[in-house]
Write a protein that holds these residues in place. Structure first.
Motif, PDB file in Angstrom:
ATOM      1  N   PRO A 112       0.818  -1.209   0.000  1.00  0.00           N
ATOM      2  CA  PRO A 112       0.000   0.000   0.000  1.00  0.00           C
ATOM      3  C   PRO A 112       0.857   1.266   0.000  1.00  0.00           C
ATOM      4  N   GLY A 113       0.182   2.395  -0.180  1.00  0.00           N
ATOM      5  CA  GLY A 113       0.869   3.686  -0.233  1.00  0.00           C
ATOM      6  C   GLY A 113       0.476   4.418  -1.500  1.00  0.00           C
ATOM      7  N   CYS A 114       0.430   5.725  -1.424  1.00  0.00           N
ATOM      8  CA  CYS A 114       0.026   6.523  -2.583  1.00  0.00           C
ATOM      9  C   CYS A 114       0.988   7.698  -2.775  1.00  0.00           C
ATOM     10  N   PRO A 115       2.134   7.423  -3.398  1.00  0.00           N
ATOM     11  CA  PRO A 115       2.645   6.097  -3.753  1.00  0.00           C
ATOM     12  C   PRO A 115       3.397   5.496  -2.570  1.00  0.00           C
ATOM     13  N   PRO A 116       3.692   4.197  -2.615  1.00  0.00           N
ATOM     14  CA  PRO A 116       4.592   3.638  -1.614  1.00  0.00           C
ATOM     15  C   PRO A 116       5.945   4.338  -1.719  1.00  0.00           C
ATOM     16  N   HIS A 117       6.568   4.580  -0.583  1.00  0.00           N
ATOM     17  CA  HIS A 117       7.869   5.251  -0.571  1.00  0.00           C
ATOM     18  C   HIS A 117       8.916   4.371  -1.267  1.00  0.00           C
ATOM     19  N   ALA A 118       9.883   5.024  -1.868  1.00  0.00           N
ATOM     20  CA  ALA A 118      10.970   4.277  -2.527  1.00  0.00           C
ATOM     21  C   ALA A 118      11.625   3.292  -1.568  1.00  0.00           C
ATOM     22  N   ASP A 119      11.730   3.660  -0.278  1.00  0.00           N
ATOM     23  CA  ASP A 119      12.336   2.745   0.708  1.00  0.00           C
ATOM     24  C   ASP A 119      11.521   1.452   0.828  1.00  0.00           C
ATOM     25  N   ALA A 120      10.191   1.585   0.730  1.00  0.00           N
ATOM     26  CA  ALA A 120       9.329   0.402   0.830  1.00  0.00           C
ATOM     27  C   ALA A 120       9.519  -0.488  -0.397  1.00  0.00           C
ATOM     28  N   ILE A 121       9.604   0.130  -1.569  1.00  0.00           N
ATOM     29  CA  ILE A 121       9.807  -0.653  -2.798  1.00  0.00           C
ATOM     30  C   ILE A 121      11.171  -1.339  -2.753  1.00  0.00           C
ATOM     31  N   TRP A 122      12.158  -0.621  -2.257  1.00  0.00           N
ATOM     32  CA  TRP A 122      13.504  -1.192  -2.104  1.00  0.00           C
ATOM     33  C   TRP A 122      13.483  -2.391  -1.172  1.00  0.00           C
ATOM     34  N   TYR A 123      12.770  -2.249  -0.056  1.00  0.00           N
ATOM     35  CA  TYR A 123      12.662  -3.350   0.908  1.00  0.00           C
ATOM     36  C   TYR A 123      12.025  -4.578   0.239  1.00  0.00           C
ATOM     37  N   VAL A 124      10.921  -4.363  -0.460  1.00  0.00           N
ATOM     38  CA  VAL A 124      10.207  -5.482  -1.092  1.00  0.00           C
ATOM     39  C   VAL A 124      11.108  -6.188  -2.097  1.00  0.00           C
ATOM     40  N   LEU A 125      11.764  -5.421  -2.943  1.00  0.00           N
ATOM     41  CA  LEU A 125      12.621  -6.039  -3.959  1.00  0.00           C
ATOM     42  C   LEU A 125      13.825  -6.731  -3.321  1.00  0.00           C
ATOM     43  N   SER A 126      14.396  -6.115  -2.275  1.00  0.00           N
ATOM     44  CA  SER A 126      15.556  -6.725  -1.618  1.00  0.00           C
ATOM     45  C   SER A 126      15.193  -8.078  -1.017  1.00  0.00           C
ATOM     46  N   GLU A 127      14.035  -8.147  -0.401  1.00  0.00           N
ATOM     47  CA  GLU A 127      13.589  -9.404   0.187  1.00  0.00           C
ATOM     48  C   GLU A 127      13.365 -10.457  -0.900  1.00  0.00           C
ATOM     49  N   LEU A 128      12.725 -10.058  -1.988  1.00  0.00           N
ATOM     50  CA  LEU A 128      12.461 -11.013  -3.073  1.00  0.00           C
ATOM     51  C   LEU A 128      13.766 -11.489  -3.700  1.00  0.00           C
ATOM     52  N   ILE A 129      14.724 -10.575  -3.851  1.00  0.00           N
ATOM     53  CA  ILE A 129      16.034 -10.951  -4.409  1.00  0.00           C
ATOM     54  C   ILE A 129      16.712 -11.972  -3.492  1.00  0.00           C
ATOM     55  N   ALA A 130      16.519 -11.782  -2.173  1.00  0.00           N
ATOM     56  CA  ALA A 130      17.124 -12.695  -1.191  1.00  0.00           C
ATOM     57  C   ALA A 130      16.359 -14.007  -1.072  1.00  0.00           C
TER      58      ALA A 130
END
Ligand code: SF4
Length: 180
Positions: free
Chosen positions: A148-166
């Motif tokens: 969620p977020g309008c828009p989600p903060h870049a830090d949140a997107i970074w967190y999501v992608l970092s976790e998926l990469i891991a």
């Protein structure tokens, strides 16, 4: 997903304002780190416009407002192992869903006839047919990660992608919220 090979990521927008994609770009210098681990194989942000047969992570911005949105959402679901619903429009309908308070016929007449100053007419070509009501992404396909977020903060997107990469499933509830 292997740590040794790049993961394939695809993104696109449905009925959104592109603000969630702008937030993606707001990861700034972290984008350089990201491309060490990720191949953006399809996106409005890159030249590649053919969705590969198998994609590790699909990211969709925007709500489902038209028949074309339904097709795009289904195509992403079919090709992507993990599907991310990015931003409030995708997660709960947000701004586009405000039209759900009105009948579709009234919305179309308001937009194309009543408020038009020059040649008012309802388009019949080149515009995808609107659904009677706007739906969140999970209203038409199964979603794996909600951001969620309008828009989600870049830090949140970074967190999501970092976790998926891991190789982990992220829990964005600790890093973003509706309207954030
Ligand atoms: S969630 Fe907000 S920023 Fe993202 S597409 Fe919707 S209106 Fe734009």
């Amino acid at each position: 997903m292997s740590m040794t090979s790049k993961i394939k990521v695809a993104t696109t927008w449905l009925d959104g304002c592109s603000g969630c994609h702008m937030s993606f770009l707001d990861m700034d210098e972290r984008l350089i780190e990201l491309v060490q681990a990720v191949d953006i194989v399809y996106s409005p942000l890159v030249d590649a416009k053919q969705l590969p047969e198998v994609v590790d992570v699909g990211i969709l911005e925007g709500s489902v407002s038209s028949e074309e949105d339904v097709q795009k959402a289904r195509e992403f679901r079919q090709h992507c192992r993990i599907l991310v619903s990015l931003g409030d429009c995708a997660v709960n309908g947000n701004v586009p869903a405000m039209r759900n308070h009105f009948k579709l016929k009234d919305v179309i007449e308001r937009g194309y006839l009543e408020t038009a100053t020059l040649q008012p007419q309802i388009p019949t070509r080149s515009v995808p047919a609107l659904l009677p009501v706007v739906k969140p992404l999970h209203g038409v396909v199964e979603v794996d990660v909600f951001v969620p977020g309008c828009p989600p903060h870049a830090d949140a997107i970074w967190y999501v992608l970092s976790e998926l990469i891991a190789g982990r499933m992220p829990d964005p509830s600790s890093v973003t919220r509706f309207g954030a």
